[in-house]
Design an enzyme around this catalytic site. Structure first.
Site, mmCIF file in Angstrom:
data_model
loop_
_atom_site.group_PDB
_atom_site.id
_atom_site.type_symbol
_atom_site.label_atom_id
_atom_site.label_comp_id
_atom_site.label_asym_id
_atom_site.label_seq_id
_atom_site.Cartn_x
_atom_site.Cartn_y
_atom_site.Cartn_z
ATOM 1 C CB ALA A 54 -0.703 -0.094 1.291
ATOM 2 C CB THR A 55 1.502 4.237 -1.814
ATOM 3 O OG1 THR A 55 0.098 3.778 -2.747
ATOM 4 C CG2 THR A 55 2.345 2.680 -2.844
ATOM 5 C CB THR A 56 -0.037 7.757 -1.290
ATOM 6 O OG1 THR A 56 1.257 7.476 -1.671
ATOM 7 C CG2 THR A 56 0.811 9.176 -0.379
ATOM 8 C CE LYS A 87 -4.033 1.710 -0.978
ATOM 9 N NZ LYS A 87 -2.554 2.896 -1.674
ATOM 10 C CB ALA A 229 3.940 3.000 -5.690
#
Length: 282
Positions: A54-56, A87, A229
């Protein structure tokens, strides 16, 4: 050595009623440790980018609360492994956490953390303080350190409404679990450097919840513009950022239809100014 499950039924019932500890994870580790994630396993080879990441995640306070938002993309190396991963998770009625890093481990941690807070509230008859919640999450992150050294890193962002101060609070962490309270806003994940730069430009003290939601959506868009990403809003698939608001009325996730309106407004403005709004000189 006999386990608690080898005790007579009467003693087992007494054990469950008097755990002696308000921590759910410590209780389970003493009664049925095999039910908990095995954090002490050492992998032969670090798996790194082989699993989805998972990213931001971004968060910012506003007048009377705090807002957290996250993009929806998960990546495995240079491959998009999922376009609509969630997320940002509700922790309890007045807090939430967002995850960056190994997606599966982060989701597992978020679910266990929610049970941890519910367990404490049931045993103690009261809600844990904001500082207590932040420190309890730090303990869980610290327990994942061995796996983090093998590439399964989870770095959450925690946000909560503090009724004693009538304000929102934000905590970030390192891989060793150290909690750090952040002032006004913060971002984590691969696109955090770009999101944080956007927030630094657009954040305004005393902004309304509506204005702050738009600011966070702008920051995620800026992150997606520079970080592969991080996923931007997907208009064709109708996949929007997750945005959660926490204030005196509690936690609530904004519906996709409402987020779509913010995104439509932002994209219309970006057709005129692709780099987004310009911060006025003070």
């Amino acid at each position: 050595m006999a386990s608690h499950r080898d005790l007579p039924v009467g003693l087992v019932n007494q054990f469950f009623r008097n755990t002696g500890n308000s921590s759910f994870t410590e209780f389970v580790s003493s009664y049925a440790p095999e039910l908990l994630p095995q954090r002490d396993e050492v992998l032969a080879t670090p798996i790194g980018d082989q699993v989805p990441h998972a990213t931001t995640i971004v968060a910012a306070t506003y007048a009377g609360g705090v807002i957290m938002a996250g993009d929806r993309r998960a990546t495995s190396g240079n491959i998009i492994s999922q376009r609509d991963v969630e997320k940002v998770f509700r922790a309890d009625d007045y807090s939430c956490m967002g995850i960056a890093g190994t997606a599966s481990t982060g989701i597992e941690m978020a679910r266990l953390y929610r049970v941890e807070l519910e367990h404490y509230e049931k045993l103690e008859g009261r809600t844990m303080s904001v500082a207590g919640k932040a420190n309890r999450l730090a303990t869980m992150i610290r327990g994942n350190l061995a796996m983090a050294m093998q590439g399964l890193v989870v770095v959450p962002l925690f946000a909560a409404y503090d009724p004693g101060k009538d304000e929102g609070r934000i905590f970030s962490y390192d891989v060793a679990g150290g909690p750090y309270e952040r002032d006004r806003y913060d971002a984590i994940g691969s696109g955090s450097i770009f999101a944080r730069g956007s927030l630094k430009k657009l954040y305004r003290d005393g902004a309304s919840a509506d204005d702050m939601v738009m600011t966070l959506i702008q920051s995620l868009y800026d992150a997606a513009d520079d970080d592969s990403a991080t996923g931007g809003p997907d208009v064709t698939r109708k996949i929007w950022p997750i945005v959660s608001v926490i204030d005196a009325d509690g936690f609530r996730r904004l519906p996709d239809e409402q987020i779509a309106g913010y995104v439509e407004q932002m994209l219309a403005a970006r057709l005129i100014s692709p780099d987004g709004p310009i911060a006025p000189l003070r």
